[in-house]
Design an enzyme around this catalytic site. Structure first.
Site, PDB file in Angstrom:
ATOM      1  N   CYS A 117      -5.645 -72.950  45.006  1.00 47.57           N
ATOM      2  CA  CYS A 117      -5.433 -73.572  43.706  1.00 47.57           C
ATOM      3  C   CYS A 117      -5.211 -72.470  42.665  1.00 47.57           C
ATOM      4  O   CYS A 117      -4.308 -71.654  42.820  1.00 47.57           O
ATOM      5  CB  CYS A 117      -6.626 -74.485  43.394  1.00 47.57           C
ATOM      6  SG  CYS A 117      -6.501 -75.462  41.892  1.00 47.57           S
ATOM      7  N   ASP A 162       2.156 -82.816  46.461  1.00 48.90           N
ATOM      8  CA  ASP A 162       1.374 -82.191  45.396  1.00 48.90           C
ATOM      9  C   ASP A 162       2.144 -82.260  44.082  1.00 48.90           C
ATOM     10  O   ASP A 162       3.136 -81.556  43.895  1.00 48.90           O
ATOM     11  CB  ASP A 162       1.065 -80.738  45.778  1.00 48.90           C
ATOM     12  CG  ASP A 162       0.157 -80.042  44.793  1.00 48.90           C
ATOM     13  OD1 ASP A 162      -0.128 -80.606  43.721  1.00 48.90           O
ATOM     14  OD2 ASP A 162      -0.281 -78.920  45.106  1.00 48.90           O
ATOM     15  N   HIS A 190      -2.281 -81.838  46.690  1.00 44.60           N
ATOM     16  CA  HIS A 190      -2.990 -80.662  46.211  1.00 44.60           C
ATOM     17  C   HIS A 190      -4.367 -80.595  46.871  1.00 44.60           C
ATOM     18  O   HIS A 190      -4.976 -81.609  47.177  1.00 44.60           O
ATOM     19  CB  HIS A 190      -3.139 -80.730  44.691  1.00 44.60           C
ATOM     20  CG  HIS A 190      -3.610 -79.450  44.080  1.00 44.60           C
ATOM     21  ND1 HIS A 190      -2.816 -78.327  44.029  1.00 44.60           N
ATOM     22  CD2 HIS A 190      -4.792 -79.110  43.529  1.00 44.60           C
ATOM     23  CE1 HIS A 190      -3.490 -77.348  43.444  1.00 44.60           C
ATOM     24  NE2 HIS A 190      -4.693 -77.801  43.140  1.00 44.60           N
TER      25      HIS A 190
END
Length: 222
Positions: A117, A162, A190
């Protein structure tokens, strides 16, 4: 089983979670957290790399701003994590990654970086600015830095579903760095590697991405 250690950095002492393999390490990895801190999930990720033969260290990047950050995955945790990442900034994050890498080099080990991330974008910058082989999992903040040349081998993982990395952004990565490895995982969104979060975890993609990540580091750090 990992343990807490202190890392000397240019921004003061920073905590870290260090996990050791059973035998002699085949290399070393700096594991770069999500915006939720070095929580239970990030400690387990670090230990998973140790189980695969790597000395792995996850520095608590938010320590210069707030110590002992372990956030949940709800809206409050997300908002607080984003604020902490903005307050810390990429420059301080990279200084801590550099210090962690130097700590790992102590026994002559080659060092790579893997991040998730927000940490995926930090990992990318550890490649372009620190010259470390790096793996970025769904780094949604990398696009503004894609003009920076790679200084080491690079691997990108993206989820096909995502919303934070739409197809145009993925293609921008591919176009900017055609020599990097880049994989897109159908059915994954994600944070598909976050196995403690059923809303995001995609087991098939996480398993395949880990195999590719380990093969990458086997090639780069052996």
């Amino acid at each position: 089983m990992g343990r807490d250690i202190a890392i000397e950095t240019s921004h003061g002492l920073v905590d870290g979670w260090l996990a050791e393999p059973d035998g002699a390490p085949r290399g070393a990895l700096v594991v770069v957290q999500e915006i939720f801190g070095v929580n239970e999930h990030m400690r387990s990720v670090t230990e998973r790399f140790a189980a695969s033969g790597y000395r792995a260290l996850a520095p608590s990047l938010f320590d210069p701003v707030q110590a002992d950050v372990e956030l949940g995955y709800g809206e409050d945790g997300f908002a607080r994590g984003r604020a902490l990442a903005a307050q810390l900034g990429f420059d301080r994050a990279l200084a801590i990654v550099a210090a962690a890498a130097e700590r790992l080099r102590g026994d002559g080990l080659k060092v790579g970086v893997v991040g998730y991330c927000w940490g995926g974008s930090v990992a990318y910058l550890a490649n372009t600015r620190l010259g470390l082989p790096a793996v970025s999992y769904y780094g949604a903040r990398t696009v503004p830095f894609l003009q920076e040349p790679l200084r080491a081998p690079m691997l990108f993982h993206f989820g096909a579903d995502d919303a934070s990395t739409p197809p145009a952004d993925v293609e921008a990565h591919r176009s900017a760095h055609p020599d990097a490895e880049l994989y897109v995982y159908p059915g994954a969104s994600h944070a598909f590697n976050r196995d403690v979060d059923p809303a995001h975890f995609h087991a098939e993609s996480a398993d395949l991405a880990l195999k590719r990540t380990l093969a990458f580091f086997e090639a780069q750090l052996s």
